[in-house]
Design a protein around this motif. Structure first.
Motif, PDB file in Angstrom:
ATOM      1  N   VAL A 149      -6.416  18.115   7.333  1.00 39.17           N
ATOM      2  CA  VAL A 149      -7.568  18.603   7.453  1.00 39.17           C
ATOM      3  C   VAL A 149      -7.974  16.287   8.499  1.00 39.17           C
ATOM      4  N   GLU A 150      -8.479  16.236  10.136  1.00 35.35           N
ATOM      5  CA  GLU A 150      -7.933  15.168   9.846  1.00 35.35           C
ATOM      6  C   GLU A 150      -8.761  15.267  11.476  1.00 35.35           C
ATOM      7  N   PRO A 151      -9.352  14.583  11.225  1.00 35.66           N
ATOM      8  CA  PRO A 151     -10.964  14.312  12.330  1.00 35.66           C
ATOM      9  C   PRO A 151      -9.944  13.290  13.667  1.00 35.66           C
ATOM     10  N   SER A 152      -9.367  11.982  13.581  1.00 33.81           N
ATOM     11  CA  SER A 152      -8.417  11.439  14.874  1.00 33.81           C
ATOM     12  C   SER A 152      -7.685  12.103  15.632  1.00 33.81           C
TER      13      SER A 152
ATOM     14  N   MET B 119      -6.324  14.106  -1.145  1.00 35.22           N
ATOM     15  CA  MET B 119      -7.418  12.795   0.082  1.00 35.22           C
ATOM     16  C   MET B 119      -7.149  11.761  -0.290  1.00 35.22           C
ATOM     17  N   ILE B 120      -6.502  11.224   0.244  1.00 34.57           N
ATOM     18  CA  ILE B 120      -5.479  10.218  -0.112  1.00 34.57           C
ATOM     19  C   ILE B 120      -6.051   9.372   1.062  1.00 34.57           C
ATOM     20  N   GLN B 121      -6.829   8.375   0.769  1.00 38.00           N
ATOM     21  CA  GLN B 121      -7.456   6.853   0.944  1.00 38.00           C
ATOM     22  C   GLN B 121      -8.976   7.532   2.738  1.00 38.00           C
ATOM     23  N   MET B 122      -9.506   8.702   1.974  1.00 38.71           N
ATOM     24  CA  MET B 122     -10.007   9.323   2.452  1.00 38.71           C
ATOM     25  C   MET B 122     -11.906   9.213   1.625  1.00 38.71           C
ATOM     26  N   LEU B 123     -12.039   9.289   1.457  1.00 35.63           N
ATOM     27  CA  LEU B 123     -13.046   9.479   0.386  1.00 35.63           C
ATOM     28  C   LEU B 123     -14.359   8.389   0.738  1.00 35.63           C
ATOM     29  N   TYR B 124     -14.527   7.524   1.753  1.00 35.14           N
ATOM     30  CA  TYR B 124     -14.768   6.908   1.683  1.00 35.14           C
ATOM     31  C   TYR B 124     -15.502   7.050   3.183  1.00 35.14           C
ATOM     32  N   TYR B 125     -15.012   7.853   3.810  1.00 38.29           N
ATOM     33  CA  TYR B 125     -15.557   8.237   4.994  1.00 38.29           C
ATOM     34  C   TYR B 125     -16.484   9.627   4.913  1.00 38.29           C
ATOM     35  N   VAL B 126     -16.726   9.756   3.645  1.00 40.95           N
ATOM     36  CA  VAL B 126     -17.394  11.300   3.655  1.00 40.95           C
ATOM     37  C   VAL B 126     -19.185  10.366   3.113  1.00 40.95           C
TER      38      VAL B 126
ATOM     39  N   VAL C  66      -6.412  16.833   3.060  1.00 36.01           N
ATOM     40  CA  VAL C  66      -7.764  15.841   3.562  1.00 36.01           C
ATOM     41  C   VAL C  66      -7.968  14.503   4.901  1.00 36.01           C
ATOM     42  N   GLY C  67      -7.717  14.452   5.936  1.00 38.49           N
ATOM     43  CA  GLY C  67      -7.641  12.830   5.757  1.00 38.49           C
ATOM     44  C   GLY C  67      -6.000  12.302   5.702  1.00 38.49           C
ATOM     45  N   SER C  68      -5.077  13.436   6.698  1.00 37.18           N
ATOM     46  CA  SER C  68      -3.524  12.669   6.569  1.00 37.18           C
ATOM     47  C   SER C  68      -3.751  11.589   7.276  1.00 37.18           C
ATOM     48  N   GLY C  69      -4.093  11.200   8.053  1.00 35.60           N
ATOM     49  CA  GLY C  69      -3.521  10.195   8.505  1.00 35.60           C
ATOM     50  C   GLY C  69      -2.082  10.882   9.888  1.00 35.60           C
ATOM     51  N   ASP C  70      -1.439   9.929   9.785  1.00 34.31           N
ATOM     52  CA  ASP C  70      -0.536  10.147  10.251  1.00 34.31           C
ATOM     53  C   ASP C  70       0.352  11.177   9.834  1.00 34.31           C
TER      54      ASP C  70
ATOM     55  N   THR D 195     -13.494  16.764  10.484  1.00 35.51           N
ATOM     56  CA  THR D 195     -13.956  16.354   9.745  1.00 35.51           C
ATOM     57  C   THR D 195     -13.625  17.085   7.987  1.00 35.51           C
ATOM     58  N   SER D 196     -14.590  17.199   7.050  1.00 38.59           N
ATOM     59  CA  SER D 196     -13.834  17.678   5.792  1.00 38.59           C
ATOM     60  C   SER D 196     -15.421  18.190   5.694  1.00 38.59           C
ATOM     61  N   SER D 197     -16.382  17.838   6.361  1.00 37.58           N
ATOM     62  CA  SER D 197     -17.836  18.301   5.561  1.00 37.58           C
ATOM     63  C   SER D 197     -17.267  19.686   7.411  1.00 37.58           C
TER      64      SER D 197
ATOM     65  N   GLU E  28       0.686  -1.484   0.438  1.00 37.39           N
ATOM     66  CA  GLU E  28       0.235   0.326   0.671  1.00 37.39           C
ATOM     67  C   GLU E  28       0.842   1.394  -0.403  1.00 37.39           C
ATOM     68  N   HIS E  29       1.955   1.334   0.635  1.00 36.62           N
ATOM     69  CA  HIS E  29       2.522   2.909   1.013  1.00 36.62           C
ATOM     70  C   HIS E  29       3.983   2.823   0.060  1.00 36.62           C
ATOM     71  N   GLN E  30       4.054   1.845  -0.121  1.00 42.87           N
ATOM     72  CA  GLN E  30       5.749   1.502  -1.740  1.00 42.87           C
ATOM     73  C   GLN E  30       4.791   1.957  -2.487  1.00 42.87           C
TER      74      GLN E  30
HETATM   75  N1  SAH Z   1      -3.896   9.402   3.921  1.00 45.09           N
HETATM   76  C1  SAH Z   1      -3.228   9.117   5.254  1.00 45.09           C
HETATM   77  C2  SAH Z   1      -4.471   7.645   5.675  1.00 45.09           C
HETATM   78  C3  SAH Z   1      -5.560   7.408   5.125  1.00 45.09           C
HETATM   79  S1  SAH Z   1      -7.006   6.727   6.703  1.00 45.09           S
HETATM   80  C4  SAH Z   1      -3.432   7.770   4.348  1.00 45.09           C
HETATM   81  O1  SAH Z   1      -3.043   7.060   3.119  1.00 45.09           O
HETATM   82  O2  SAH Z   1      -2.048   6.718   4.574  1.00 45.09           O
HETATM   83  C5  SAH Z   1      -7.831   8.044   6.449  1.00 45.09           C
HETATM   84  C6  SAH Z   1      -8.032   8.837   7.595  1.00 45.09           C
HETATM   85  O3  SAH Z   1      -8.800   9.581   6.831  1.00 45.09           O
HETATM   86  C7  SAH Z   1      -7.856   7.910   8.549  1.00 45.09           C
HETATM   87  O4  SAH Z   1      -7.274   8.769   9.190  1.00 45.09           O
HETATM   88  C8  SAH Z   1      -9.208   8.666   9.120  1.00 45.09           C
HETATM   89  O5  SAH Z   1      -8.833  10.102  10.335  1.00 45.09           O
HETATM   90  C9  SAH Z   1      -9.652   9.963   8.178  1.00 45.09           C
HETATM   91  N2  SAH Z   1     -11.223  10.531   8.716  1.00 45.09           N
HETATM   92  C10 SAH Z   1     -11.861   9.623   8.695  1.00 45.09           C
HETATM   93  N3  SAH Z   1     -12.646  10.270   8.199  1.00 45.09           N
HETATM   94  C11 SAH Z   1     -12.975  11.263   7.700  1.00 45.09           C
HETATM   95  C12 SAH Z   1     -13.469  12.546   7.256  1.00 45.09           C
HETATM   96  N4  SAH Z   1     -14.870  12.876   7.408  1.00 45.09           N
HETATM   97  N5  SAH Z   1     -13.293  13.699   6.665  1.00 45.09           N
HETATM   98  C13 SAH Z   1     -11.916  13.515   6.909  1.00 45.09           C
HETATM   99  N6  SAH Z   1     -10.397  12.859   7.524  1.00 45.09           N
HETATM  100  C14 SAH Z   1     -11.276  11.237   7.810  1.00 45.09           C
END
Ligand code: SAH
Length: 294
Positions: free
Chosen positions: A88-91, A141-148, A59-63, A119-121, A28-30
């Motif tokens: 922008v990161e809710p966790s 927006m990397i791996q985050m659009l699942y959560y909107v 947006v949703g930057s994680g760590d 959150t993004s909204s 994934e990260h590689q």
């Molecule tokens: N971009 C990073 C993290 C992906 S994991 C990477 O690729 O390594 C998804 C991230 O989205 C998590 O950190 C989670 O807390 C964040 N997230 C979840 N719902 C979100 C929302 N509604 N708006 C913004 N970020 C969100």
């Protein structure tokens, strides 16, 4: 009848363990790093219109590990330029890890971080409330659009923030990946589609196409070694199964029929290939680069 299956996200400890195992067992990260090193420099070379200052939104930057990888390339393409960076990161846990990572680096003086624990909204709401007119040169927006809740509205809002020549970079699993197949088949039976949108880049592309929006896309080949999922009782295998289905303790709580169906599909050529005695799940990602509306 209510489903007896509990979503993995409600057990953050186990979720984090599963996510870390997924990162270990997959590329994934590689594959993201390969993209960042080989392709991203060309994409970002045209942003900024020669200004000495860039505005970036993550947006949703994680760590932050992937963000900082991107900045190293951005900095090489735009040396001497300062960056204003809205994260922008809710966790709070993720934001904390991000801040620790930044504090350990000594070469980020050119970036001013603005931490938005939301959150993004919520970010969109605040941005509008404050009447912000600032535009961004790069938004990712990397791996985050699942959560909107509304993918189309979210993409539309962030695209509207782009500066002339700005780019919006979206990464999600590809519609052609094993994830796409798994979600299509078990939508409604496993948690993942209840707590998140089982959205792939195929969905995002069709939204963009119907709006006549220009974009480019790049497939990032990636695999996940799921061999352990097929050894009954294997702890790592059970954790990976939880991650794939987003169900907490899937092996113990799913009906024998559902479990057998999931196991069968995971091994199916539609999802995985077998090589050297390993079962490799198709974890292909896709990057979509959207141009500014101006
Ligand atoms: N971009 C990073 C993290 C992906 S994991 C990477 O690729 O390594 C998804 C991230 O989205 C998590 O950190 C989670 O807390 C964040 N997230 C979840 N719902 C979100 C929302 N509604 N708006 C913004 N970020 C969100």
């Amino acid at each position: 009848m209510a489903s007896p299956l509990k979503s993995l996200v409600y057990d953050d400890n186990r979720y984090q363990k599963a996510f870390h195992l997924f990162l270990e067992r997959s590329s994934e990260h590689q594959c993201m790093k390969d993209f960042i090193h080989n392709i991203l420099p060309d994409i970002v070379s045209s942003i900024g219109n020669g200004k000495p200052h860039l505005n970036v939104i993550g947006v949703g930057s994680g760590d932050g590990r992937i963000d900082l990888e991107m900045f190293s390339k951005l900095h090489l393409k735009h040396p001497g330029v300062t960056v204003d960076y809205e994260v922008v990161e809710p966790s709070s846990q993720q934001l904390h890890s991000y801040k620790v990572l930044v504090s350990q680096k000594s070469d980020l003086d050119y970036i001013t971080f603005k931490w938005n624990k939301m959150t993004s909204s919520e970010f969109e709401e605040q941005w509008k409330l404050k009447g912000m007119t600032k535009k961004a040169d790069l938004i990712h927006m990397i791996q985050m659009l699942y959560y909107v809740k509304d993918v189309e509205a979210t993409v539309g809002f962030f695209r509207s923030l782009l500066e002339q020549n700005g780019k919006l970079l979206i990464i999600l699993v590809s519609g052609e990946s094993g994830w796409g197949k798994l979600w299509q088949t078990f939508r409604g039976q496993i948690s993942v589609c209840e707590i998140s949108q089982c959205v792939t880049t195929a969905d995002v592309k069709s939204i963009l196409d119907s709006g006549g929006v220009q974009y480019k896309s790049y497939t990032l080949p990636s695999e996940m070694d799921i061999t352990e999922c097929f050894s009954e009782g294997d702890q790592s295998g059970e954790l990976l199964l939880d991650f794939l289905t987003e169900v907490d303790r899937f092996s113990q709580t799913a009906s024998p029929q559902l479990k057998a169906d999931v196991i069968k599909l995971l091994r199916d050529p539609a999802c995985s290939r077998e090589a050297d005695g390993k079962v490799l799940f198709n974890n292909n990602l896709e990057v979509i680069v959207v141009d500014s509306p101006r």
